[in-house]
Write a protein that holds these residues in place. Sequence first.
Motif, PDB file in Angstrom:
ATOM      1  N   LEU A  70      -6.382 -46.686 -20.755  1.00 21.63           N
ATOM      2  CA  LEU A  70      -7.578 -45.824 -20.695  1.00 21.63           C
ATOM      3  C   LEU A  70      -7.771 -45.209 -19.316  1.00 21.63           C
ATOM      4  N   THR A  71      -7.523 -45.976 -18.265  1.00 20.34           N
ATOM      5  CA  THR A  71      -7.745 -45.488 -16.900  1.00 20.34           C
ATOM      6  C   THR A  71      -6.497 -44.865 -16.289  1.00 20.34           C
ATOM      7  N   GLY A  72      -5.352 -45.052 -16.951  1.00 21.03           N
ATOM      8  CA  GLY A  72      -4.108 -44.517 -16.424  1.00 21.03           C
ATOM      9  C   GLY A  72      -4.092 -42.993 -16.431  1.00 21.03           C
ATOM     10  N   ILE A  73      -3.091 -42.450 -15.753  1.00 17.78           N
ATOM     11  CA  ILE A  73      -2.945 -41.002 -15.609  1.00 17.78           C
ATOM     12  C   ILE A  73      -1.753 -40.534 -16.451  1.00 17.78           C
ATOM     13  N   VAL A  74      -1.993 -39.549 -17.311  1.00 16.09           N
ATOM     14  CA  VAL A  74      -0.925 -39.017 -18.156  1.00 16.09           C
ATOM     15  C   VAL A  74       0.165 -38.432 -17.270  1.00 16.09           C
ATOM     16  N   LYS A  75       1.401 -38.892 -17.504  1.00 19.65           N
ATOM     17  CA  LYS A  75       2.530 -38.394 -16.715  1.00 19.65           C
ATOM     18  C   LYS A  75       3.567 -37.653 -17.546  1.00 19.65           C
ATOM     19  N   GLU A  76       3.504 -37.819 -18.870  1.00 24.94           N
ATOM     20  CA  GLU A  76       4.431 -37.095 -19.743  1.00 24.94           C
ATOM     21  C   GLU A  76       3.814 -36.956 -21.123  1.00 24.94           C
ATOM     22  N   THR A  77       3.988 -35.779 -21.713  1.00 30.73           N
ATOM     23  CA  THR A  77       3.485 -35.510 -23.058  1.00 30.73           C
ATOM     24  C   THR A  77       4.588 -34.851 -23.874  1.00 30.73           C
ATOM     25  N   ASN A  78       4.481 -34.957 -25.177  1.00 35.02           N
ATOM     26  CA  ASN A  78       5.415 -34.207 -26.002  1.00 35.02           C
ATOM     27  C   ASN A  78       4.716 -32.958 -26.543  1.00 35.02           C
ATOM     28  N   ARG A  79       5.458 -32.154 -27.293  1.00 31.66           N
ATOM     29  CA  ARG A  79       4.887 -30.891 -27.789  1.00 31.66           C
ATOM     30  C   ARG A  79       3.680 -31.110 -28.678  1.00 31.66           C
ATOM     31  N   GLY A  80       3.737 -32.127 -29.520  1.00 32.28           N
ATOM     32  CA  GLY A  80       2.609 -32.411 -30.405  1.00 32.28           C
ATOM     33  C   GLY A  80       1.346 -32.737 -29.632  1.00 32.28           C
ATOM     34  N   ALA A  81       1.484 -33.489 -28.559  1.00 28.99           N
ATOM     35  CA  ALA A  81       0.333 -33.837 -27.727  1.00 28.99           C
ATOM     36  C   ALA A  81      -0.173 -32.615 -26.956  1.00 28.99           C
ATOM     37  N   MET A  82       0.760 -31.822 -26.445  1.00 27.14           N
ATOM     38  CA  MET A  82       0.347 -30.606 -25.727  1.00 27.14           C
ATOM     39  C   MET A  82      -0.395 -29.656 -26.657  1.00 27.14           C
ATOM     40  N   GLY A  83       0.025 -29.601 -27.908  1.00 23.69           N
ATOM     41  CA  GLY A  83      -0.639 -28.756 -28.892  1.00 23.69           C
ATOM     42  C   GLY A  83      -2.075 -29.188 -29.164  1.00 23.69           C
ATOM     43  N   ARG A  84      -2.383 -30.422 -28.868  1.00 26.05           N
ATOM     44  CA  ARG A  84      -3.741 -30.933 -29.040  1.00 26.05           C
ATOM     45  C   ARG A  84      -4.535 -30.856 -27.725  1.00 26.05           C
ATOM     46  N   GLY A  85      -3.948 -30.251 -26.685  1.00 32.33           N
ATOM     47  CA  GLY A  85      -4.663 -30.046 -25.426  1.00 32.33           C
ATOM     48  C   GLY A  85      -4.425 -31.091 -24.358  1.00 32.33           C
ATOM     49  N   ILE A  86      -3.518 -32.023 -24.590  1.00 31.28           N
ATOM     50  CA  ILE A  86      -3.247 -33.070 -23.602  1.00 31.28           C
ATOM     51  C   ILE A  86      -2.329 -32.511 -22.530  1.00 31.28           C
ATOM     52  N   ILE A  87      -2.713 -32.727 -21.273  1.00 30.68           N
ATOM     53  CA  ILE A  87      -1.919 -32.248 -20.140  1.00 30.68           C
ATOM     54  C   ILE A  87      -1.727 -33.382 -19.134  1.00 30.68           C
ATOM     55  N   ASN A  88      -0.672 -33.253 -18.354  1.00 31.57           N
ATOM     56  CA  ASN A  88      -0.425 -34.226 -17.290  1.00 31.57           C
ATOM     57  C   ASN A  88      -1.585 -34.216 -16.307  1.00 31.57           C
ATOM     58  N   GLY A  89      -1.941 -35.402 -15.825  1.00 27.48           N
ATOM     59  CA  GLY A  89      -3.008 -35.523 -14.834  1.00 27.48           C
ATOM     60  C   GLY A  89      -4.335 -35.986 -15.416  1.00 27.48           C
ATOM     61  N   MET A  90      -4.538 -35.838 -16.733  1.00 29.91           N
ATOM     62  CA  MET A  90      -5.791 -36.334 -17.319  1.00 29.91           C
ATOM     63  C   MET A  90      -5.669 -37.842 -17.496  1.00 29.91           C
ATOM     64  N   THR A  91      -6.783 -38.505 -17.747  1.00 32.03           N
ATOM     65  CA  THR A  91      -6.740 -39.944 -17.969  1.00 32.03           C
ATOM     66  C   THR A  91      -6.269 -40.244 -19.395  1.00 32.03           C
ATOM     67  N   GLY A  92      -5.849 -41.464 -19.594  1.00 33.72           N
ATOM     68  CA  GLY A  92      -5.460 -41.889 -20.928  1.00 33.72           C
ATOM     69  C   GLY A  92      -6.603 -41.765 -21.913  1.00 33.72           C
ATOM     70  N   LYS A  93      -7.804 -42.087 -21.473  1.00 34.34           N
ATOM     71  CA  LYS A  93      -8.980 -41.980 -22.365  1.00 34.34           C
ATOM     72  C   LYS A  93      -9.219 -40.525 -22.749  1.00 34.34           C
ATOM     73  N   GLN A  94      -9.126 -39.607 -21.794  1.00 36.07           N
ATOM     74  CA  GLN A  94      -9.301 -38.185 -22.107  1.00 36.07           C
ATOM     75  C   GLN A  94      -8.252 -37.741 -23.129  1.00 36.07           C
ATOM     76  N   ALA A  95      -7.022 -38.204 -22.973  1.00 37.49           N
ATOM     77  CA  ALA A  95      -5.969 -37.847 -23.912  1.00 37.49           C
ATOM     78  C   ALA A  95      -6.262 -38.414 -25.302  1.00 37.49           C
ATOM     79  N   LEU A  96      -6.693 -39.661 -25.357  1.00 37.41           N
ATOM     80  CA  LEU A  96      -7.009 -40.282 -26.647  1.00 37.41           C
ATOM     81  C   LEU A  96      -8.142 -39.562 -27.368  1.00 37.41           C
ATOM     82  N   GLU A  97      -9.105 -39.058 -26.616  1.00 36.40           N
ATOM     83  CA  GLU A  97     -10.212 -38.317 -27.231  1.00 36.40           C
ATOM     84  C   GLU A  97      -9.707 -37.066 -27.946  1.00 36.40           C
ATOM     85  N   LEU A  98      -8.565 -36.535 -27.527  1.00 35.30           N
ATOM     86  CA  LEU A  98      -7.987 -35.340 -28.151  1.00 35.30           C
ATOM     87  C   LEU A  98      -7.094 -35.680 -29.345  1.00 35.30           C
ATOM     88  N   LEU A  99      -6.825 -36.946 -29.507  1.00 31.28           N
ATOM     89  CA  LEU A  99      -6.018 -37.381 -30.647  1.00 31.28           C
ATOM     90  C   LEU A  99      -6.933 -37.851 -31.753  1.00 31.28           C
TER      91      LEU A  99
END
Length: 99
Positions: A70-99
């Motif tokens: 949750l507190t970690g920093i996104v360092k790699e995403t795949n195309r499916g995740a990028m398509g949902r708005g996940i980008i490198n540098g956001m927190t894990g929690k921010q990424a999960l909210e987009l999933l």
Amino acid sequence: MEKVTVHLSHKVANGYVIPLGPANLVAIITDVGLVGCGAFDVAALDSFSYPAAKVRPAIGPSIVNTNDILTGIVKETNRGAMGRGIINGMTGKQALELL
């Protein structure tokens, strides 16, 4: 193996911690995709059209538990995740909210 319930803004996810000797395999999985530790091959998951991102720890040498995801920093995403708005540098929690 430890399973934890993770409450997000609009859904509930499942967190898993699997001890592997000197390290843990850690991920939080929603109904759409996952955010996990560095051991996950998000590019391979992309071949299944499965949105995934991996995080590096915000502090410390490695991801140990679901809070670190949750507190970690996104360092790699795949195309499916990028398509949902996940980008490198956001927190894990921010990424999960987009999933």
